[in-house]
Design a protein around this motif. Structure first.
Motif, mmCIF file in Angstrom:
data_model
loop_
_atom_site.group_PDB
_atom_site.id
_atom_site.type_symbol
_atom_site.label_atom_id
_atom_site.label_comp_id
_atom_site.label_asym_id
_atom_site.label_seq_id
_atom_site.Cartn_x
_atom_site.Cartn_y
_atom_site.Cartn_z
ATOM 1 N N GLU A 51 -6.025 -40.908 42.144
ATOM 2 C CA GLU A 51 -7.563 -41.400 42.908
ATOM 3 C C GLU A 51 -8.683 -41.608 41.616
ATOM 4 O O GLU A 51 -8.581 -40.183 41.017
ATOM 5 N N SER A 55 -13.621 -43.689 43.797
ATOM 6 C CA SER A 55 -13.074 -44.016 44.510
ATOM 7 C C SER A 55 -12.766 -42.513 45.670
ATOM 8 O O SER A 55 -12.628 -42.917 47.035
ATOM 9 N N VAL A 58 -16.356 -42.121 47.412
ATOM 10 C CA VAL A 58 -16.964 -43.301 48.832
ATOM 11 C C VAL A 58 -15.483 -42.729 49.568
ATOM 12 O O VAL A 58 -16.469 -42.785 51.212
ATOM 13 N N ARG A 59 -14.949 -41.981 49.459
ATOM 14 C CA ARG A 59 -14.280 -41.671 50.891
ATOM 15 C C ARG A 59 -14.521 -40.659 50.971
ATOM 16 O O ARG A 59 -14.430 -40.623 52.935
ATOM 17 N N ARG A 62 -17.512 -41.396 53.150
ATOM 18 C CA ARG A 62 -17.252 -41.725 54.482
ATOM 19 C C ARG A 62 -16.833 -41.246 55.279
ATOM 20 O O ARG A 62 -16.871 -40.995 56.914
ATOM 21 N N ASP A 68 -21.413 -45.591 54.521
ATOM 22 C CA ASP A 68 -19.826 -46.854 53.438
ATOM 23 C C ASP A 68 -20.890 -46.762 51.758
ATOM 24 O O ASP A 68 -21.492 -47.326 51.816
ATOM 25 N N LEU A 69 -20.212 -46.260 50.902
ATOM 26 C CA LEU A 69 -21.158 -46.551 49.367
ATOM 27 C C LEU A 69 -20.080 -46.852 48.922
ATOM 28 O O LEU A 69 -20.339 -47.512 47.567
ATOM 29 N N GLN A 70 -19.373 -47.911 49.602
ATOM 30 C CA GLN A 70 -18.166 -49.068 48.855
ATOM 31 C C GLN A 70 -19.129 -50.508 47.570
ATOM 32 O O GLN A 70 -19.954 -50.557 47.904
ATOM 33 N N GLY A 71 -18.628 -50.451 46.391
ATOM 34 C CA GLY A 71 -19.917 -50.918 45.643
ATOM 35 C C GLY A 71 -20.981 -50.500 45.687
ATOM 36 O O GLY A 71 -21.359 -50.924 44.345
ATOM 37 N N CYS A 72 -21.546 -49.540 45.616
ATOM 38 C CA CYS A 72 -22.845 -48.639 45.320
ATOM 39 C C CYS A 72 -22.397 -48.390 43.298
ATOM 40 O O CYS A 72 -20.672 -47.980 43.005
#
Length: 139
Positions: A51, A55, A58-59, A62, A68-72
């Motif tokens: 990982e 990633s 973010v996981r 969450r 959700d900080l996906q794309g941050c």
């Protein structure tokens, strides 16, 4: 083990210094069943095999706080080592408003950087706090 981490016994941990629109940082209180119970911390967790640090962060955020900080975009802020634990601290300024939830029963809050000395943090968080206060990373 994450790449770049020396020694098979080293645990790689990523930590998020997440700012809200007011320039406050997200802190969480460690649950009673974990080491340093009751201490405050910047949220994060262990990087799993294969990982990336981003990633993992973010996981973990969450799983622990339901955000959700996906794309941050995360910016590496500081590295620390303690007791076979490699800690990488990252800052994040999400565009969207966040509504954290203590999914593991932990308390959380948005705190002004100037107020962080009012909370008990484990080491090396105190060095991070000093750098935050001196560096003015707030928006």
């Amino acid at each position: 083990m994450a790449s770049g981490v020396a020694g098979s016994s080293t645990i790689h941990v990523v930590v998020g210094i997440v700012f809200n629109r007011e320039g406050e940082v997200l802190i969480a209180q460690r649950p009673s069943d974990k080491s340093y119970a009751g201490y405050w911390e910047f949220p994060g967790g262990k990087v799993e095999q294969g990982e990336s640090p981003g990633s993992a962060l973010v996981r973990e955020l969450r799983e622990e706080l339901g955000i959700d900080l996906q794309g941050c975009i995360f910016t590496h802020f500081m590295r620390g080592e303690r007791d076979n634990i490699l800690l990488d601290f990252y800052t994040a300024h999400p565009r969207q408003a966040l509504a954290p939830q203590g999914l593991e029963g932990q308390a959380w809050k948005w705190a002004a950087v100037s107020s962080l000395d009012q909370y008990t943090f484990p080491e090396p968080n105190t060095e991070v706090i000093a750098k935050l206060r001196a560096g003015g990373l707030q928006k």
